[in-house]
Motif scaffolding. Structure first.
Motif, short mmCIF file in Angstrom:
data_model
loop_
_atom_site.label_atom_id
_atom_site.label_comp_id
_atom_site.label_asym_id
_atom_site.label_seq_id
_atom_site.Cartn_x
_atom_site.Cartn_y
_atom_site.Cartn_z
N SER A 84 6.42 -2.12 -3.40
CA SER A 84 6.13 -1.64 -4.75
C SER A 84 5.28 -2.64 -5.52
O SER A 84 5.32 -3.84 -5.27
N ALA A 85 4.53 -2.12 -6.49
CA ALA A 85 3.72 -2.98 -7.34
C ALA A 85 4.63 -3.78 -8.29
O ALA A 85 5.44 -3.18 -9.01
N PRO A 86 4.51 -5.10 -8.31
CA PRO A 86 5.41 -5.91 -9.14
C PRO A 86 5.40 -5.53 -10.62
O PRO A 86 6.45 -5.51 -11.27
N ASP B 113 -3.76 -1.85 -9.98
CA ASP B 113 -2.77 -1.48 -8.98
C ASP B 113 -2.86 -0.02 -8.59
O ASP B 113 -2.64 0.34 -7.42
N VAL B 114 -3.14 0.85 -9.56
CA VAL B 114 -3.14 2.28 -9.24
C VAL B 114 -4.26 2.61 -8.27
O VAL B 114 -4.09 3.44 -7.35
N ARG B 115 -5.39 1.96 -8.41
CA ARG B 115 -6.49 2.22 -7.47
C ARG B 115 -6.12 1.76 -6.07
O ARG B 115 -6.39 2.44 -5.07
N GLU B 116 -5.50 0.58 -5.99
CA GLU B 116 -5.06 0.08 -4.69
C GLU B 116 -3.95 0.96 -4.10
O GLU B 116 -3.95 1.26 -2.90
N GLY B 117 -3.01 1.38 -4.92
CA GLY B 117 -1.92 2.20 -4.43
C GLY B 117 -2.39 3.53 -3.86
O GLY B 117 -1.92 3.98 -2.81
N ILE B 118 -3.32 4.16 -4.55
CA ILE B 118 -3.86 5.44 -4.07
C ILE B 118 -4.70 5.24 -2.82
O ILE B 118 -4.61 6.01 -1.85
N GLU C 67 -5.43 5.82 2.98
CA GLU C 67 -5.86 5.15 4.21
C GLU C 67 -4.70 4.84 5.14
O GLU C 67 -4.89 4.23 6.20
N LYS C 68 -3.50 5.25 4.74
CA LYS C 68 -2.29 5.08 5.56
C LYS C 68 -2.09 3.61 5.97
O LYS C 68 -1.91 3.27 7.15
N ARG C 69 -2.13 2.73 4.96
CA ARG C 69 -1.89 1.30 5.18
C ARG C 69 -0.98 0.76 4.10
O ARG C 69 -0.72 1.43 3.09
#
Length: 287
Positions: free
Chosen positions: A211-213, A251-256, A261-263
Motif C-alpha cells: 500500500s501507498a504509505p 502515487d495514484v499514477r504509479e498505483g494505476i 502492468e501487473k507489477r
C-alpha cells in the motif's frame, strides 16, 4: 536514534518493534516510559522507512499497569510533584500517550504478552490491531485501586467492545484471560507465546507492504477521526478533500500503472513530504 530508558527499539524490514525493557518490574508504567513513548511516535512518524509500529513487552508482561513503588501516593500528583512530568496540573500521563498513538501516522499494533493491566490495557485501545499470547491477561483494575479509568479509555473502550462489556470490566476491575478478550473484540487473534511477535509482524506487513504509505496514513486518520464526527456529511466533507488531494498526487499514477502492468507498485510519495495538512476540528486545509 533516541536514547530510550524504558524501551528497546529495533527495525525489521520497515517495522519498528519497540519492547518495554523493565522485566524485573513487569514493565510497569512510570514517567520515563511516558517520555519514551511520546518520543517513539515522534520518531516513527518522521521516519519514512517505518511502515508500522509494534509494541510488545519483555519477560512476563506487556505492561502490568502503573509502577506502584511510590506507595499510597502513586496517583497523587501534588504529593509526588509530578505535575511537570505529566504535562501540567491534573494531566493524565497515560492519556497523553494514548492520544499520541491516536495521532500516529503509521499503523500501530500490540503484541500483548503476559499481563496487560491498567495502563497496559488502556494504551492498547488506540492501536489498530491487537494480537495476544494465549496465556495473556487483561484487567481494567482502576476501581480496585480507588481510581477511575484513564488514558481516554472512557472514549475508546465502549467503542471497541460495547458499553455493557466496558462497564463489566471497569466496574468489577477483574482480571480476565485472553479468550474473553478475543470473544469481546479487545484482541483480534491469539497465538502461542513463542509465535506472538512473528504473528504481529506478519499482520503489520499484510497491512502495509503493498500500500501507498501516504494513503495508509490518511486512511488511519479518516477511520479514527471519523469516530468523533456527528454526521456522515461531516466525513463526506473531509474525505472528499482527502480523495481529491490524493488524486492529484504521484502515487495514484504509479498505483494505476502498476495495476495495468501487473507489477508491484513503487510509490514515490512519502509521509514526511506529501502528507496534506489537516485540521480535524474544522474544514481541513490542504496545501
Amino acid at each position: 536514534m533516541t536514547d530510550f530508558k524504558t524501551l528497546d527499539l529495533t527495525m525489521d524490514g520497515g517495522l519498528a518493534v519497540a519492547t518495554f525493557n523493565r522485566p524485573e518490574a513487569m514493565n510497569t508504567f512510570n514517567p520515563a516510559m511516558i517520555a519514551d513513548l511520546l518520543a517513539l511516535f515522534d520518531l516513527t512518524d518522521a521516519d519514512d522507512g517505518v511502515r508500522a509500529v509494534i509494541l510488545t513487552g519483555s519477560g512476563r508482561a506487556f505492561c502490568a499497569g502503573a509502577d506502584l513503588s511510590g506507595g499510597e501516593d502513586t496517583f497523587d500528583y501534588d504529593k509526588r510533584g509530578q505535575t511537570e512530568d505529566i504535562g501540567g496540573p491534573d494531566r493524565d500521563g497515560g492519556g497523553m500517550v494514548t492520544l499520541r498513538i491516536f495521532r500516529s501516522l503509521k499503523p500501530v499494533l500490540a503484541a500483548s504478552n503476559g499481563a496487560a493491566v491498567g495502563i497496559g490495557a488502556t494504551m492498547q485501545l488506540a492501536m489498530d490491531w491487537r494480537v495476544a499470547a494465549t496465556d495473556s491477561r487483561y484487567g481494567f483494575v482502576f476501581a480496585r485501586r480507588g481510581v477511575t479509568p484513564e488514558a481516554c479509555s472512557g472514549w475508546f473502550l465502549p467503542r471497541l467492545v460495547g458499553v455493557p462489556k466496558a462497564l463489566d470490566w471497569t466496574y468489577s476491575g477483574r482480571v480476565f484471560g485472553a479468550e474473553e478478550a478475543l470473544a469481546a473484540g479487545l484482541v483480534q487473534s491469539l497465538h502461542a507465546p513463542g509465535a506472538l511477535l512473528d504473528a504481529a509482524k506478519d499482520k503489520a506487513l499484510e497491512m502495509t507492504a503493498s500500500s501507498a504509505p501516504v494513503s495508509v496514513a490518511l486512511a488511519r486518520q479518516l477511520m479514527w477521526q471519523g469516530m468523533t464526527m456527528a454526521h456522515p456529511m461531516d466525513m463526506h466533507r473531509v474525505d472528499s478533500r482527502v480523495f481529491a488531494a490524493r488524486g492529484r498526487g504521484n502515487d495514484v499514477r504509479e498505483g494505476i500503472a502498476a495495476f495495468r502492468e501487473k507489477r508491484e507498485a513503487s510509490y514515490p510519495d512519502t509521509v514526511s513530504a506529501a502528507m496534506p495538512l489537516m485540521d480535524w476540528a474544522a474544514e481541513p486545509d490542504f496545501r
